[in-house]
Motif scaffolding. Structure first.
Motif: not given
Length: 160
Positions: A9, A11-13
């Motif tokens: 996964w 991170a969104d950023d």
């Protein structure tokens, strides 16, 4: 996470260059998008996807990205041609032709660009070069439609 160790996964950023490239290419393929303000950015070939990996599934993913890039360049070049920006279109098409010399769609668009600028000599030279390559590699001739755009059938055997 449920103990599944096969997933990664981010991170969104985190920016993923493949996603950025894919979004930019899809924008160029959209008929409603504006002409690229800096066409040279489009001409840059995307970096190879996970270059140090040797997984079978990557071959398809890499080819999909390469095809997306070439389709985006062709679509962008077509729109540049339609806007009268012939030199910029030719620059983009030369990138595609260098990457895939036997790609008739790019060759045809490049020949069309030369014809639109009134340069029959360049159009015929490009067709002759393409015809030689096609004949040498595949023993086939360019399509009749492409040959007719520059004044008729080519005798490929004579071009060698």
């Amino acid at each position: 996470m449920g103990g599944n160790t096969n997933n990664v996964w981010l991170a969104d950023d985190v920016d993923v260059d493949v996603h950025d490239f894919s979004h930019a290419a899809h924008r160029l393929l959209s008929e409603t998008s504006d002409l690229p303000t800096d066409p040279t950015q489009v001409a840059v070939r995307p970096a190879e996807l996970l270059p140090s990996w040797d997984e079978d599934w990557l071959m398809l993913a890499r080819e999909q990205l390469r095809q997306l890039w070439m389709h985006a360049l062709e679509a962008s070049a077509r729109r540049l041609l339609d806007a009268g920006m012939i030199p910029q279109a030719i620059d983009q098409l030369l990138v595609v032709v260098a990457e895939e010399p036997l790609r008739e769609s790019a060759q045809a668009l490049l020949i069309e660009a030369y014809l639109r600028e009134g340069n029959m000599c360049e159009a015929r030279r490009q067709l002759a070069s393409f015809a030689r390559q096609l004949w040498t590699v595949l023993r086939v001739r360019p399509s009749r439609d492409l040959c007719e755009r520059v004044g008729g059938e080519l005798n490929v055997e004579r071009l060698r």
